[in-house]
Enzyme design. Structure first.
Site, mmCIF file in Angstrom:
data_model
loop_
_atom_site.group_PDB
_atom_site.id
_atom_site.type_symbol
_atom_site.label_atom_id
_atom_site.label_comp_id
_atom_site.label_asym_id
_atom_site.label_seq_id
_atom_site.Cartn_x
_atom_site.Cartn_y
_atom_site.Cartn_z
ATOM 1 N N CYS A 52 21.551 2.053 -10.234
ATOM 2 C CA CYS A 52 20.301 2.765 -10.567
ATOM 3 C C CYS A 52 19.118 1.812 -10.539
ATOM 4 C CB CYS A 52 20.436 3.396 -11.948
ATOM 5 S SG CYS A 52 18.871 4.003 -12.610
ATOM 6 N N CYS A 55 17.622 1.417 -14.328
ATOM 7 C CA CYS A 55 18.361 0.859 -15.460
ATOM 8 C C CYS A 55 17.915 -0.582 -15.747
ATOM 9 C CB CYS A 55 19.864 0.885 -15.180
ATOM 10 S SG CYS A 55 20.655 2.435 -15.642
ATOM 11 N N HIS A 115 20.775 5.499 -19.164
ATOM 12 C CA HIS A 115 20.800 6.226 -17.889
ATOM 13 C C HIS A 115 21.201 7.693 -18.066
ATOM 14 C CE1 HIS A 115 21.218 6.422 -13.484
ATOM 15 N NE2 HIS A 115 22.315 7.126 -13.693
ATOM 16 N N ASN A 155 9.064 14.975 -13.213
ATOM 17 C CA ASN A 155 9.869 15.844 -12.360
ATOM 18 C C ASN A 155 11.280 15.703 -12.851
ATOM 19 O OD1 ASN A 155 8.043 16.823 -10.485
ATOM 20 N ND2 ASN A 155 8.200 14.965 -9.253
ATOM 21 N N SER A 163 14.222 11.948 -7.953
ATOM 22 C CA SER A 163 15.041 11.067 -7.128
ATOM 23 C C SER A 163 16.191 10.438 -7.892
ATOM 24 C CB SER A 163 14.146 9.964 -6.557
ATOM 25 O OG SER A 163 13.526 9.257 -7.616
ATOM 26 N N HIS A 166 18.116 9.084 -14.168
ATOM 27 C CA HIS A 166 17.638 8.227 -15.259
ATOM 28 C C HIS A 166 16.326 8.826 -15.796
ATOM 29 C CE1 HIS A 166 17.784 4.095 -17.112
ATOM 30 N NE2 HIS A 166 16.675 4.627 -17.585
ATOM 31 N N HIS A 168 12.859 9.593 -16.603
ATOM 32 C CA HIS A 168 11.616 8.910 -16.253
ATOM 33 C C HIS A 168 10.534 9.908 -15.883
ATOM 34 C CE1 HIS A 168 13.350 9.752 -12.298
ATOM 35 N NE2 HIS A 168 12.119 9.649 -11.793
ATOM 36 N N GLN A 170 6.093 9.924 -14.363
ATOM 37 C CA GLN A 170 5.131 9.182 -13.553
ATOM 38 C C GLN A 170 3.719 9.326 -14.095
ATOM 39 O OE1 GLN A 170 5.377 9.363 -9.299
ATOM 40 N NE2 GLN A 170 7.259 10.557 -9.352
HETATM 41 P P1 H2U Z 1 10.664 10.853 -8.897
HETATM 42 O O1 H2U Z 1 12.062 10.789 -9.363
HETATM 43 O O2 H2U Z 1 9.868 11.943 -9.591
HETATM 44 O O3 H2U Z 1 10.613 10.913 -7.409
HETATM 45 O O4 H2U Z 1 9.972 9.478 -9.340
HETATM 46 C C1 H2U Z 1 10.511 8.242 -9.040
HETATM 47 C C2 H2U Z 1 9.417 7.312 -8.595
HETATM 48 O O5 H2U Z 1 9.912 5.985 -8.641
HETATM 49 C C3 H2U Z 1 8.949 7.566 -7.170
HETATM 50 O O6 H2U Z 1 7.563 7.841 -7.193
HETATM 51 C C4 H2U Z 1 9.400 5.240 -7.571
HETATM 52 C C5 H2U Z 1 9.250 6.252 -6.448
HETATM 53 O O7 H2U Z 1 8.180 5.886 -5.619
HETATM 54 N N1 H2U Z 1 10.304 4.141 -7.290
HETATM 55 C C6 H2U Z 1 9.889 2.838 -7.509
HETATM 56 O O8 H2U Z 1 8.749 2.614 -7.885
HETATM 57 N N2 H2U Z 1 10.757 1.811 -7.309
HETATM 58 C C7 H2U Z 1 12.034 1.960 -6.855
HETATM 59 O O9 H2U Z 1 12.770 1.001 -6.754
HETATM 60 C C8 H2U Z 1 12.512 3.309 -6.469
HETATM 61 C C9 H2U Z 1 11.626 4.450 -6.820
HETATM 62 ZN ZN ZN Z 2 19.690 4.185 -14.791
#
Ligand code: H2U
Ligand code: ZN
Length: 349
Positions: A52, A55, A115, A155, A163, A166, A168, A170
């Protein structure tokens, strides 16, 4: 012809916060469903996942390593949609082809080092810590020259394009006030100028009086399915007191916000016995240096699920081409949300 009954007859409702309309078709809730069905999922996850990128101690896609963080943790998005150094510029050599450069800052907030948790699994104190970080981020970004709006959101769930499980969210902070908050801002200002009161303060008063759209409440916040809700189980968290942003809230109010977020998200999980997906986010006063007495902080939850963990609402066809539409009324959604226990369904056994 019988008398118009909004529980039975097609009608449209006005969104007083944005000026948009939604078509409500309560008579359609009986229609047969032969669409897409997917099995429900509450993924079984480990507290730590070596693969992940969120994490503690793990490497992110950008090459940076996360610290061994213990509480909420914020970092700059490695794939930021907005960049601070974009050169200023504008293309408007034709009235119909206008473009202008945009600057901003994007960050990611891990809600917990764990996580396997989601907001409803976290304690009120842990959610309070997330709220404190949201508040300090809003203040820090607001103080930067050229940041006039700060959008904090989450989201949740793969079907919302999230994505990673975990927990999170934004933050996107930028030069211009984006369309949704800009529409709200204009309507809030017009209401204050007309009545001397805030739009959402007046809206809360009428919802407390009518009661049919209330979901849950505590000393500082009330959750409603808004009269003009578009998504089947859309909700709105409203503050009982006039607060423009998180930093107007007292410590006790932030604790109450943590409590209401936990209860609402538990209710969502219970509704269809799944980890309930949604996009949620708060709207706060623009950070353009003005006072904004017209603004009331509020938080929207837009969940896509319609009838079960398997059946999702899509905004397609008429909704893409004309206006959003819903079958189940906001009043019946509120009744269903009120009825779901406040103990998480996964704790029942
Ligand atoms: P979402 O799960 O809502 O897509 O948000 C995850 C965000 O995390 C996404 O905007 C960022 C992606 O650009 N990200 C990082 O900044 N670093 C990473 O290593 C992977 C994802
Ligand atoms: Zn994680």
């Amino acid at each position: 012809m019988s008398v118009f009954d909004s529980e039975e007859h097609p009608h449209r409702r006005f969104n007083a916060l944005t000026g948009d309309w939604v078509l409500v078709s309560p008579h359609r809730t009986q229609r047969p469903w032969q669409g897409k069905e997917e099995p429900p999922s509450r993924p079984s996850l480990a507290p730590y996942d070596a693969g992940c990128y969120l994490c503690p101690g793990n490497e992110r896609a950008g090459g940076q390593t996360n610290p061994d963080y213990l509480g909420p943790f914020v970092f700059q998005n490695d794939f930021s949609a907005l960049l601070p150094e974009t050169p200023e510029g504008r293309h408007d050599d034709h009235d119909l082809l206008v473009a202008e450069s945009e600057t901003g800052i994007c960050r990611v907030i891990c809600f917990s080092p764990r996580h396997d948790l989601t907001l409803p699994d976290m304690s009120v104190a842990e959610i309070h810590a997330v709220i404190d970080l949201w508040a300090s981020q809003y203040a820090e970004l607001a103080a930067i020259d050229g940041i006039n709006h700060v959008q904090i959101f989450e989201n949740k769930g793969e079907i919302m394009g999230c994505s990673n499980p975990h927990p999170h969210g934004q933050i996107w902070a930028q030069k211009t006030v984006p369309d949704e908050p800009a529409k709200e801002s204009a309507r809030m200002l017009a209401h204050l100028e007309k009545t001397g009161r805030t739009l959402l303060g007046d809206y809360l008063s009428v919802e407390l009086e009518r009661e049919s759209r209330l979901v849950c409440a505590n000393d500082s916040f009330v959750v409603v399915v808004p009269f003009w809700a578009t998504w089947p189980f859309e909700t709105l968290i409203l503050p009982r007191r006039h607060v423009r942003h998180l930093n107007d809230m007292t410590t006790a109010e932030r604790g109450d916000l943590a409590d209401i977020i936990k209860r609402l998200t538990i209710g969502y999980d219970n509704l269809f016995e799944c980890s309930f997906p949604y996009s949620a986010g708060m709207h706060q006063s623009p950070t353009d240096g003005a006072e904004h007495p017209e603004w009331d902080w509020h938080m929207h939850f837009y969940p896509p699920l319609l009838r079960s963990a398997e059946v999702k609402k899509f905004m397609v066809g008429y909704e893409m081409l004309a206006t959003p539409q819903r079958d189940i009324t906001p009043e019946s959604s509120a009744a269903r949300l009120r009825a779901v226990t406040e103990t998480h369904y996964a704790e029942h056994n």
